[in-house]
Design a protein around this motif. Structure first.
Motif, short mmCIF file in Angstrom:
data_model
loop_
_atom_site.label_atom_id
_atom_site.label_comp_id
_atom_site.label_asym_id
_atom_site.label_seq_id
_atom_site.Cartn_x
_atom_site.Cartn_y
_atom_site.Cartn_z
N ASN A 1 0.83 -1.20 0.00
CA ASN A 1 0.00 0.00 0.00
C ASN A 1 0.87 1.26 0.00
OD1 ASN A 1 -2.57 1.31 0.13
ND2 ASN A 1 -2.13 1.77 2.26
N LYS A 2 1.90 1.28 0.82
CA LYS A 2 2.81 2.43 0.88
C LYS A 2 3.51 2.64 -0.45
CE LYS A 2 3.55 2.25 5.83
NZ LYS A 2 4.44 1.88 6.91
N LEU A 3 3.97 1.54 -1.06
CA LEU A 3 4.63 1.64 -2.36
C LEU A 3 3.69 2.18 -3.41
CD1 LEU A 3 6.88 1.17 -4.42
CD2 LEU A 3 6.17 -1.24 -4.53
N LEU A 4 2.48 1.64 -3.47
CA LEU A 4 1.52 2.07 -4.47
C LEU A 4 1.24 3.57 -4.35
CD1 LEU A 4 -0.30 1.13 -6.80
CD2 LEU A 4 -2.10 0.77 -5.12
N HIS A 5 1.03 4.05 -3.13
CA HIS A 5 0.74 5.47 -2.96
C HIS A 5 1.96 6.34 -3.26
CE1 HIS A 5 -3.45 5.41 -1.76
NE2 HIS A 5 -3.17 4.18 -1.34
N ALA A 6 3.15 5.82 -3.00
CA ALA A 6 4.36 6.56 -3.39
C ALA A 6 4.45 6.67 -4.91
CB ALA A 6 5.60 5.87 -2.83
N LEU A 7 4.09 5.59 -5.61
CA LEU A 7 4.11 5.61 -7.08
C LEU A 7 3.10 6.63 -7.61
CD1 LEU A 7 4.31 1.79 -7.91
CD2 LEU A 7 6.19 3.45 -7.78
N PHE A 8 1.92 6.68 -7.03
CA PHE A 8 0.93 7.67 -7.46
C PHE A 8 1.44 9.09 -7.20
CE2 PHE A 8 -2.47 4.27 -6.52
CZ PHE A 8 -2.40 3.78 -7.82
N GLY A 9 2.15 9.26 -6.09
CA GLY A 9 2.75 10.57 -5.79
C GLY A 9 3.77 10.97 -6.84
N GLU A 10 4.59 10.01 -7.28
CA GLU A 10 5.57 10.30 -8.34
C GLU A 10 4.87 10.68 -9.64
OE1 GLU A 10 8.77 10.71 -8.14
OE2 GLU A 10 8.91 10.12 -6.05
N LEU A 11 3.80 9.97 -9.97
CA LEU A 11 3.05 10.33 -11.17
C LEU A 11 2.50 11.74 -11.05
CD1 LEU A 11 1.04 7.04 -11.90
CD2 LEU A 11 3.10 7.86 -13.06
N ALA A 12 1.99 12.09 -9.89
CA ALA A 12 1.43 13.43 -9.67
C ALA A 12 2.49 14.52 -9.87
CB ALA A 12 0.82 13.53 -8.27
N HIS A 13 3.72 14.22 -9.50
CA HIS A 13 4.80 15.21 -9.64
C HIS A 13 5.38 15.26 -11.04
CE1 HIS A 13 4.97 16.45 -5.50
NE2 HIS A 13 5.03 15.19 -5.10
N GLN A 14 5.39 14.12 -11.73
CA GLN A 14 6.15 14.06 -12.98
C GLN A 14 5.34 13.88 -14.25
OE1 GLN A 14 9.62 11.42 -12.84
NE2 GLN A 14 9.35 11.28 -10.62
N ALA A 15 4.14 13.36 -14.15
CA ALA A 15 3.41 12.99 -15.36
C ALA A 15 2.19 13.88 -15.58
CB ALA A 15 2.97 11.52 -15.27
N LYS A 16 1.72 13.86 -16.80
CA LYS A 16 0.48 14.56 -17.16
C LYS A 16 -0.42 13.57 -17.88
CE LYS A 16 2.21 19.26 -17.68
NZ LYS A 16 2.33 20.39 -18.62
N TRP A 17 -1.72 13.81 -17.77
CA TRP A 17 -2.69 13.05 -18.54
C TRP A 17 -3.55 14.05 -19.28
CZ3 TRP A 17 -3.17 8.80 -20.86
CH2 TRP A 17 -4.40 8.39 -21.37
#
Length: 131
Positions: A44-60
């Motif tokens: 769970n911690k890993l998954l939310h960290a990954l979503f945080g990285e997407l929020a900082h680096q990616a666009k949709w």
């Protein structure tokens, strides 16, 4: 005792759980639920960290999304990629709602699959995930 929860990995664990429950002196019957283990705290911690990285680096669609929005988008996309059933409905105010599965109810294996999906999609978009 209101509730006691234990992961049973052997017959000895099961006997130990019943002995623990009996030590409270309750005479009423017990309910035993057998189901696959759901996600772990580290997952769970890993998954939310990954979503945080997407929020900082990616666009949709040329927009930045929050970690929670990435979570919704990724779970929906993963469901489609895995060819699992989906259900879209018109919401109470006329909006389109994806009645997606809950990550909290995912098995360990299912959440691992979602994590791998997020890694793969992020890498394809140039996202650099921290260790």
């Amino acid at each position: 005792m209101d509730k006691y929860k234990q992961i049973i990995s052997s017959r000895a664990n099961l006997v130990q759980a019943f002995r623990y429950a009996e030590s409270f002196g309750h005479e009423s019957p017990y309910v035993v639920e057998v189901r696959p283990l759901t996600r772990t705290d580290p997952q769970n911690k890993l998954l939310h960290a990954l979503f945080g990285e997407l929020a900082h680096q990616a666009k949709w669609q040329n927009e930045k999304l929050t970690a929670e929005q990435w979570k919704m988008l990724m779970i929906s996309a993963h469901t489609i990629a895995e060819k699992m059933p989906t259900k879209m409905v018109i919401g109470l105010e006329g909006e389109v709602v994806n009645l997606r599965e809950s990550s909290a109810q995912m098995s360990v294996a299912r959440l691992n699959s979602l994590i791998e999906y997020v890694y793969a999609w992020g890498a394809s978009q140039g996202v650099i995930f921290k260790d």
